[in-house]
Design an enzyme around this catalytic site. Structure first.
Site, mmCIF file in Angstrom:
data_model
loop_
_atom_site.group_PDB
_atom_site.id
_atom_site.type_symbol
_atom_site.label_atom_id
_atom_site.label_comp_id
_atom_site.label_asym_id
_atom_site.label_seq_id
_atom_site.Cartn_x
_atom_site.Cartn_y
_atom_site.Cartn_z
ATOM 1 N N LYS A 5 0.687 -1.094 0.140
ATOM 2 C CA LYS A 5 0.042 -0.096 -0.036
ATOM 3 C C LYS A 5 0.904 1.257 -0.045
ATOM 4 O O LYS A 5 0.480 2.184 -0.351
ATOM 5 C CB LYS A 5 -0.671 -0.043 1.402
ATOM 6 C CG LYS A 5 -1.810 -1.031 1.508
ATOM 7 C CD LYS A 5 -2.566 -1.111 2.900
ATOM 8 C CE LYS A 5 -3.399 -2.237 3.181
ATOM 9 N NZ LYS A 5 -4.037 -2.112 4.550
ATOM 10 N N GLY A 6 2.275 1.045 0.518
ATOM 11 C CA GLY A 6 3.014 2.393 0.670
ATOM 12 C C GLY A 6 3.145 3.455 -0.465
ATOM 13 O O GLY A 6 3.392 4.479 -0.330
ATOM 14 N N GLU A 48 7.550 2.798 -6.300
ATOM 15 C CA GLU A 48 7.707 2.308 -4.879
ATOM 16 C C GLU A 48 8.118 3.320 -3.980
ATOM 17 O O GLU A 48 8.615 4.500 -4.219
ATOM 18 C CB GLU A 48 8.923 1.246 -4.679
ATOM 19 C CG GLU A 48 9.299 0.615 -3.621
ATOM 20 C CD GLU A 48 8.028 -0.246 -2.762
ATOM 21 O OE1 GLU A 48 6.835 0.381 -2.899
ATOM 22 O OE2 GLU A 48 8.315 -1.350 -2.360
ATOM 23 N N ASP A 49 7.664 3.316 -2.878
ATOM 24 C CA ASP A 49 7.926 4.270 -1.654
ATOM 25 C C ASP A 49 9.332 4.142 -1.024
ATOM 26 O O ASP A 49 9.781 5.298 -0.941
ATOM 27 C CB ASP A 49 6.943 4.057 -0.458
ATOM 28 C CG ASP A 49 6.829 2.806 0.074
ATOM 29 O OD1 ASP A 49 7.498 1.828 -0.499
ATOM 30 O OD2 ASP A 49 6.153 2.322 1.160
ATOM 31 N N ASP A 71 14.446 -0.784 0.537
ATOM 32 C CA ASP A 71 15.139 -0.975 1.775
ATOM 33 C C ASP A 71 16.235 -2.008 1.553
ATOM 34 O O ASP A 71 17.203 -1.778 1.211
ATOM 35 C CB ASP A 71 14.309 -1.171 2.911
ATOM 36 C CG ASP A 71 14.622 -1.309 4.300
ATOM 37 O OD1 ASP A 71 15.467 -0.560 4.729
ATOM 38 O OD2 ASP A 71 14.106 -2.242 5.100
ATOM 39 N N LYS A 86 17.120 3.670 1.075
ATOM 40 C CA LYS A 86 17.857 3.248 2.393
ATOM 41 C C LYS A 86 19.050 2.582 2.101
ATOM 42 O O LYS A 86 18.870 1.333 2.104
ATOM 43 C CB LYS A 86 16.900 2.727 3.308
ATOM 44 C CG LYS A 86 16.651 3.521 4.568
ATOM 45 C CD LYS A 86 15.917 2.116 5.468
ATOM 46 C CE LYS A 86 14.558 2.959 5.866
ATOM 47 N NZ LYS A 86 13.908 1.868 6.842
ATOM 48 N N PHE A 136 13.288 3.803 10.926
ATOM 49 C CA PHE A 136 12.132 3.423 10.665
ATOM 50 C C PHE A 136 11.210 4.595 10.275
ATOM 51 O O PHE A 136 11.069 5.618 10.970
ATOM 52 C CB PHE A 136 11.379 2.603 11.720
ATOM 53 C CG PHE A 136 10.369 1.745 10.966
ATOM 54 C CD1 PHE A 136 10.521 0.753 10.176
ATOM 55 C CD2 PHE A 136 8.945 2.317 11.284
ATOM 56 C CE1 PHE A 136 9.631 0.192 9.677
ATOM 57 C CE2 PHE A 136 7.886 1.574 10.561
ATOM 58 C CZ PHE A 136 8.183 0.303 9.982
ATOM 59 N N ASP A 170 3.647 3.307 6.409
ATOM 60 C CA ASP A 170 2.973 3.088 7.215
ATOM 61 C C ASP A 170 4.049 2.247 8.865
ATOM 62 O O ASP A 170 5.036 1.722 8.261
ATOM 63 C CB ASP A 170 1.887 2.017 7.739
ATOM 64 C CG ASP A 170 2.331 0.492 7.006
ATOM 65 O OD1 ASP A 170 3.392 0.428 6.127
ATOM 66 O OD2 ASP A 170 2.049 -0.307 7.668
ATOM 67 N N ARG A 198 -0.066 6.402 7.806
ATOM 68 C CA ARG A 198 -0.060 6.730 6.274
ATOM 69 C C ARG A 198 -0.454 7.975 6.049
ATOM 70 O O ARG A 198 -0.200 8.553 4.971
ATOM 71 C CB ARG A 198 -0.916 5.658 5.762
ATOM 72 C CG ARG A 198 -0.274 4.284 5.645
ATOM 73 C CD ARG A 198 -1.226 3.275 4.534
ATOM 74 N NE ARG A 198 -0.789 2.129 5.009
ATOM 75 C CZ ARG A 198 -0.233 1.294 4.583
ATOM 76 N NH1 ARG A 198 0.986 1.734 3.862
ATOM 77 N NH2 ARG A 198 -0.010 -0.025 5.001
HETATM 78 P P1 IMP Z 1 12.532 -3.798 1.087
HETATM 79 O O1 IMP Z 1 13.282 -4.316 2.374
HETATM 80 O O2 IMP Z 1 13.159 -3.261 0.242
HETATM 81 O O3 IMP Z 1 12.046 -5.299 0.462
HETATM 82 O O4 IMP Z 1 11.236 -3.278 1.575
HETATM 83 C C1 IMP Z 1 10.058 -3.702 1.603
HETATM 84 C C2 IMP Z 1 8.967 -2.753 2.197
HETATM 85 O O5 IMP Z 1 9.268 -2.625 3.514
HETATM 86 C C3 IMP Z 1 8.856 -1.437 1.411
HETATM 87 O O6 IMP Z 1 8.178 -1.436 0.374
HETATM 88 C C4 IMP Z 1 8.273 -0.810 2.556
HETATM 89 O O7 IMP Z 1 6.797 -0.709 2.294
HETATM 90 C C5 IMP Z 1 8.713 -1.408 3.830
HETATM 91 N N1 IMP Z 1 9.654 -0.504 4.605
HETATM 92 C C6 IMP Z 1 10.924 -0.333 4.161
HETATM 93 N N2 IMP Z 1 11.477 0.387 5.134
HETATM 94 C C7 IMP Z 1 10.448 1.065 5.731
HETATM 95 C C8 IMP Z 1 10.319 1.904 6.763
HETATM 96 O O8 IMP Z 1 11.292 2.542 7.284
HETATM 97 N N3 IMP Z 1 9.041 2.224 7.091
HETATM 98 C C9 IMP Z 1 8.030 1.541 6.698
HETATM 99 N N4 IMP Z 1 8.300 0.574 5.866
HETATM 100 C C10 IMP Z 1 9.263 0.152 5.550
HETATM 101 MG MG MG Z 2 5.846 -0.824 0.220
#
Ligand code: IMP
Ligand code: MG
Length: 175
Positions: free
Chosen positions: A43-44, A99-100, A103, A131, A152, A159, A165
């Protein structure tokens, strides 16, 4: 469990608007005549995508996917599942994933590989925040917004346990 102390602003809504404008200008140059398919990851990304597309003054289509990475808490487990698939056909389309946060990179890498198998004409990635300190897999971000620290984050669609959000800024949630 996160405490309920007020989130601190990291990137204001006004700064996000400037970054979105810059990204939209680059996307416009590359996609103006391509009728791209923008794919938001729910949803981000919903707030960012909504603001981004209103800066894109050319024909495009929008679809969404919902992905889940298993495991509780604030970190990904490494296993990603498709919870809601695209409704539109990807084959032969110029696809731009929106994408938001990138990470660990695991979620978006899964999606890019999933979409690539469906033979798009092109496939690129736009991320509002990055990040890099937490990256576990290599990800190419074609349109990259803002680098963020290893904190975070919440707000602007992002969220913590479905909360925050609706904040207009990207904020740091205190531990
Ligand atoms: P990934 O670790 O790159 O696979 O990130 C997966 C998902 O984790 C992202 O699409 C975000 O929705 C969520 N995410 C990563 N970092 C944060 C954060 O700092 N706050 C909230 N959601 C996060
Ligand atoms: Mg996301």
């Amino acid at each position: 469990m996160k405490s309920e102390s007020a989130p601190k602003v990291l990137i204001s809504g006004a700064e996000i608007a400037l970054v979105t404008k810059r990204l939209a200008a680059a996307i416009t140059r590359d996609y103006r005549n391509k009728n791209p398919l923008l794919v938001g990851i729910l949803k981000g990304s919903f707030v960012f995508l909504a603001d981004l597309v209103r800066q894109l003054d050319f024909p495009l289509e929008i679809d969404f996917v919902r992905l889940a990475s298993y495991g509780a808490g604030t970190t990904t487990s490494g296993e990603v599942k498709m919870k809601h698939d695209l409704q539109l056909n990807v084959k032969g389309r110029h696809v731009l994933v929106v994408e938001d946060i990138i990470d660990t990179g695991i979620t978006v890498k899964f999606l890019m590989e999933y979409l690539k198998k469906q033979k798009p004409a092109s496939l690129k990635l736009c991320a509002l925040t990055d990040k890099p300190s937490r990256r576990r897999v290599k990800v190419k971000i074609d349109y990259r917004g803002i680098e963020v620290p290893d904190k975070f984050l919440v707000g602007y669609g992002i969220d913590c346990d479905e909360k925050h959000r609706n904040l207009p800024d990207i904020c740091i949630l205190d531990e």
